[in-house]
Motif scaffolding. Structure first.
Motif, mmCIF file in Angstrom:
data_model
loop_
_atom_site.group_PDB
_atom_site.id
_atom_site.type_symbol
_atom_site.label_atom_id
_atom_site.label_comp_id
_atom_site.label_asym_id
_atom_site.label_seq_id
_atom_site.Cartn_x
_atom_site.Cartn_y
_atom_site.Cartn_z
ATOM 1 N N LEU A 34 -5.055 54.349 -24.356
ATOM 2 C CA LEU A 34 -3.672 54.103 -24.739
ATOM 3 C C LEU A 34 -2.736 53.782 -23.570
ATOM 4 C CD1 LEU A 34 -1.803 53.844 -27.116
ATOM 5 C CD2 LEU A 34 -1.403 56.308 -27.056
ATOM 6 N N PRO A 35 -2.777 54.480 -22.437
ATOM 7 C CA PRO A 35 -1.828 54.145 -21.356
ATOM 8 C C PRO A 35 -1.907 52.687 -20.917
ATOM 9 C CG PRO A 35 -2.818 56.269 -20.934
ATOM 10 C CD PRO A 35 -3.561 55.681 -22.102
ATOM 11 N N GLU A 36 -3.121 52.142 -20.787
ATOM 12 C CA GLU A 36 -3.255 50.750 -20.362
ATOM 13 C C GLU A 36 -2.709 49.798 -21.421
ATOM 14 O OE1 GLU A 36 -3.976 47.372 -18.193
ATOM 15 O OE2 GLU A 36 -3.868 49.474 -17.575
ATOM 16 N N LEU A 37 -2.932 50.112 -22.700
ATOM 17 C CA LEU A 37 -2.383 49.282 -23.775
ATOM 18 C C LEU A 37 -0.862 49.264 -23.724
ATOM 19 C CD1 LEU A 37 -4.636 50.337 -26.797
ATOM 20 C CD2 LEU A 37 -4.617 48.106 -25.658
ATOM 21 N N ILE A 38 -0.263 50.432 -23.495
ATOM 22 C CA ILE A 38 1.200 50.501 -23.428
ATOM 23 C C ILE A 38 1.715 49.709 -22.237
ATOM 24 C CG2 ILE A 38 3.155 52.061 -23.084
ATOM 25 C CD1 ILE A 38 1.502 54.195 -24.612
ATOM 26 N N ARG A 39 1.053 49.838 -21.088
ATOM 27 C CA ARG A 39 1.481 49.084 -19.901
ATOM 28 C C ARG A 39 1.425 47.578 -20.157
ATOM 29 N NH1 ARG A 39 -1.163 53.274 -16.905
ATOM 30 N NH2 ARG A 39 -3.148 52.157 -17.017
ATOM 31 N N ARG A 40 0.350 47.123 -20.749
ATOM 32 C CA ARG A 40 0.206 45.683 -21.006
ATOM 33 C C ARG A 40 1.233 45.202 -22.021
ATOM 34 N NH1 ARG A 40 -5.906 44.593 -22.491
ATOM 35 N NH2 ARG A 40 -5.072 42.471 -22.692
ATOM 36 N N PHE A 41 1.465 46.000 -23.065
ATOM 37 C CA PHE A 41 2.430 45.609 -24.094
ATOM 38 C C PHE A 41 3.830 45.531 -23.505
ATOM 39 C CE2 PHE A 41 5.351 46.549 -27.607
ATOM 40 C CZ PHE A 41 4.949 45.591 -28.531
ATOM 41 N N ARG A 42 4.209 46.504 -22.692
ATOM 42 C CA ARG A 42 5.549 46.501 -22.086
ATOM 43 C C ARG A 42 5.699 45.341 -21.101
ATOM 44 N NH1 ARG A 42 7.299 51.913 -19.598
ATOM 45 N NH2 ARG A 42 9.328 50.872 -19.709
ATOM 46 N N ALA A 43 4.627 45.016 -20.390
ATOM 47 C CA ALA A 43 4.694 43.877 -19.463
ATOM 48 C C ALA A 43 4.883 42.573 -20.212
ATOM 49 C CB ALA A 43 3.428 43.822 -18.609
ATOM 50 N N ASP A 44 4.244 42.453 -21.370
ATOM 51 C CA ASP A 44 4.365 41.233 -22.176
ATOM 52 C C ASP A 44 5.691 41.161 -22.912
ATOM 53 O OD1 ASP A 44 1.847 40.508 -21.364
ATOM 54 O OD2 ASP A 44 0.835 41.145 -23.205
ATOM 55 N N HIS A 45 6.309 42.316 -23.167
ATOM 56 C CA HIS A 45 7.545 42.352 -23.962
ATOM 57 C C HIS A 45 8.592 43.228 -23.268
ATOM 58 C CE1 HIS A 45 5.689 40.339 -27.402
ATOM 59 N NE2 HIS A 45 4.631 41.097 -27.185
ATOM 60 N N PRO A 46 9.096 42.825 -22.128
ATOM 61 C CA PRO A 46 10.094 43.641 -21.422
ATOM 62 C C PRO A 46 11.393 43.807 -22.202
ATOM 63 C CG PRO A 46 9.910 41.457 -20.429
ATOM 64 C CD PRO A 46 8.791 41.570 -21.410
ATOM 65 N N HIS B 280 0.727 41.306 -31.949
ATOM 66 C CA HIS B 280 0.372 41.199 -30.531
ATOM 67 C C HIS B 280 -0.263 42.492 -30.030
ATOM 68 C CE1 HIS B 280 0.397 39.823 -26.425
ATOM 69 N NE2 HIS B 280 1.035 40.913 -26.058
ATOM 70 N N PHE B 281 0.246 43.638 -30.479
ATOM 71 C CA PHE B 281 -0.329 44.905 -30.052
ATOM 72 C C PHE B 281 -1.787 45.008 -30.508
ATOM 73 C CE2 PHE B 281 -1.166 49.405 -29.886
ATOM 74 C CZ PHE B 281 -0.497 49.809 -28.733
ATOM 75 N N LYS B 282 -2.058 44.580 -31.736
ATOM 76 C CA LYS B 282 -3.434 44.614 -32.249
ATOM 77 C C LYS B 282 -4.336 43.666 -31.451
ATOM 78 C CE LYS B 282 -3.592 44.360 -36.790
ATOM 79 N NZ LYS B 282 -3.160 43.922 -38.146
ATOM 80 N N GLU B 283 -3.784 42.533 -30.998
ATOM 81 C CA GLU B 283 -4.563 41.626 -30.160
ATOM 82 C C GLU B 283 -4.929 42.294 -28.833
ATOM 83 O OE1 GLU B 283 -2.291 38.098 -29.633
ATOM 84 O OE2 GLU B 283 -2.396 37.508 -31.745
ATOM 85 N N LEU B 284 -4.002 43.055 -28.268
ATOM 86 C CA LEU B 284 -4.294 43.763 -27.027
ATOM 87 C C LEU B 284 -5.409 44.787 -27.229
ATOM 88 C CD1 LEU B 284 -0.711 44.461 -25.606
ATOM 89 C CD2 LEU B 284 -2.366 42.751 -24.813
ATOM 90 N N VAL B 285 -5.382 45.456 -28.369
ATOM 91 C CA VAL B 285 -6.438 46.427 -28.677
ATOM 92 C C VAL B 285 -7.787 45.713 -28.798
ATOM 93 C CG1 VAL B 285 -7.280 48.087 -30.379
ATOM 94 C CG2 VAL B 285 -4.842 48.027 -29.812
ATOM 95 N N SER B 286 -7.797 44.583 -29.484
ATOM 96 C CA SER B 286 -9.050 43.852 -29.696
ATOM 97 C C SER B 286 -9.625 43.290 -28.404
ATOM 98 C CB SER B 286 -8.846 42.712 -30.700
ATOM 99 O OG SER B 286 -8.412 43.210 -31.947
ATOM 100 N N SER B 287 -8.714 42.921 -27.471
ATOM 101 C CA SER B 287 -9.154 42.251 -26.229
ATOM 102 C C SER B 287 -9.337 43.208 -25.068
ATOM 103 C CB SER B 287 -8.148 41.182 -25.849
ATOM 104 O OG SER B 287 -6.891 41.761 -25.520
ATOM 105 N N ARG B 288 -9.182 44.525 -25.319
ATOM 106 C CA ARG B 288 -9.279 45.460 -24.201
ATOM 107 C C ARG B 288 -10.651 45.326 -23.550
ATOM 108 N NH1 ARG B 288 -10.874 47.946 -28.659
ATOM 109 N NH2 ARG B 288 -12.509 49.559 -28.523
ATOM 110 N N GLY B 289 -10.664 45.361 -22.232
ATOM 111 C CA GLY B 289 -11.928 45.170 -21.532
ATOM 112 C C GLY B 289 -12.433 46.417 -20.925
#
Length: 292
Positions: free
Chosen positions: A106-118, A283-292
């Protein structure tokens, strides 16, 4: 108890004088005194020692002041965020989570989401899986991460991952000589279970792990918080079964071992409102699907 009671009590606690507090609040002193008395009656606790010179907070009053400051501060933040959203300055996206997911993805997902949507106001709420269902339907959050299947027709769930469960043991525990631990061995040890409430919860998952193998663990202690449970393990009061990502909570007085049986896992489940097609959720669901 109403919001005004909290504001009035905060003013009195800061000033430690009813006259100055009344001036601060722009009200007369007698109504202020009555409001504080009503608050104490509602709580069933004396908050102020009026006989002391100068007036002092009681132990209950000190605790209530700490909570009051937090509540009023949070309300101020909510109000400011609401004004920004209403003025079109920021969108809003709410995320609910159970604490153990903060050690994993979860922390990495939140960081990526906030970076994409400031421009988006991201709100985080610690909630049990069951509480997340109510929060989703009430619109308080847009997505939740829990560990229990909800079975609610209004909530759509996607299992993000099946996380292995490991045993947490006190440092130098005799069982640490084993590379892997069977549930049968663990069932002979006192068990630290969490969360104690509300139920159903991860605690019921743990109990079912044992029962599914015909075992009846001996619950020695129950804790409401994950970190409290780990602290009780460190104190030697028992062992605990925790998601593997919790190993990132490094402590010198706790060690971990994998569980020997296959399939002893705890899922991380993403929940959201059925039919919600918002762009931010998408977009959040896309980040979850693409997590590496």
């Amino acid at each position: 108890m109403e919001l005004r009671h909290l504001r009035y009590f905060e003013a009195v606690a800061i000033e430690m004088n009813f006259s100055r507090a009344a001036e601060r609040l722009h009200i007369a002193q007698p109504p202020l005194s009555r409001q504080i008395q009503q608050l104490e009656e509602a709580l069933g606790a004396q908050l102020l020692d009026r006989k002391a010179r100068p007036m002092q907070l009681t132990p209950a009053g000190r605790f209530f002041l700490e909570q009051t400051v937090q509540v009023l501060g949070r309300l101020a933040e909510v109000g400011e965020a609401t004004r920004r959203i209403a003025q079109g300055q920021r969108a809003w996206f709410g995320i609910g989570f159970v604490p153990s997911t903060l050690y994993g993805l979860l922390p990495e997902l939140i960081r990526r989401f906030r970076a994409d949507h400031p421009e988006v106001e991201v709100s985080l709420s610690e909630l049990t899986t069951v509480q997340q269902a109510d929060a989703l339907k009430a619109g308080r959050i847009d997505v939740g991460f829990g560990r229990l299947p909800l079975g609610d027709p209004d909530i759509q769930a996607e299992t993000v991952l099946e996380e292995a469960v490991v045993a947490a043991l006190p440092a130098r525990h005799a069982l640490l000589r084993h590379e892997r631990l069977s549930l049968a061995l663990l069932a002979e040890e006192p068990l630290v279970l969490y969360p104690a409430r509300p139920r159903p919860s991860y605690a019921d998952q743990v109990l079912q792990m044992f029962r599914g193998h015909g075992l009846a663990p001996r619950v020695a202690m129950e804790a409401n918080e994950l970190q409290t449970a780990i602290g009780l393990v460190a104190a030697g009061l028992g062992v605990a079964l925790v998601p593997e990502s919790v190993r990132r909570l490094h402590r010198d007085d706790v060690d971990y071992r994998p569980v020997a049986e296959a399939g002893v896992v705890s899922p991380v489940i993403m929940n959201f409102r059925r039919g919600d097609r918002s762009a931010l959720l998408g977009h959040f669901k896309e980040l979850v699907s693409s997590r590496g």
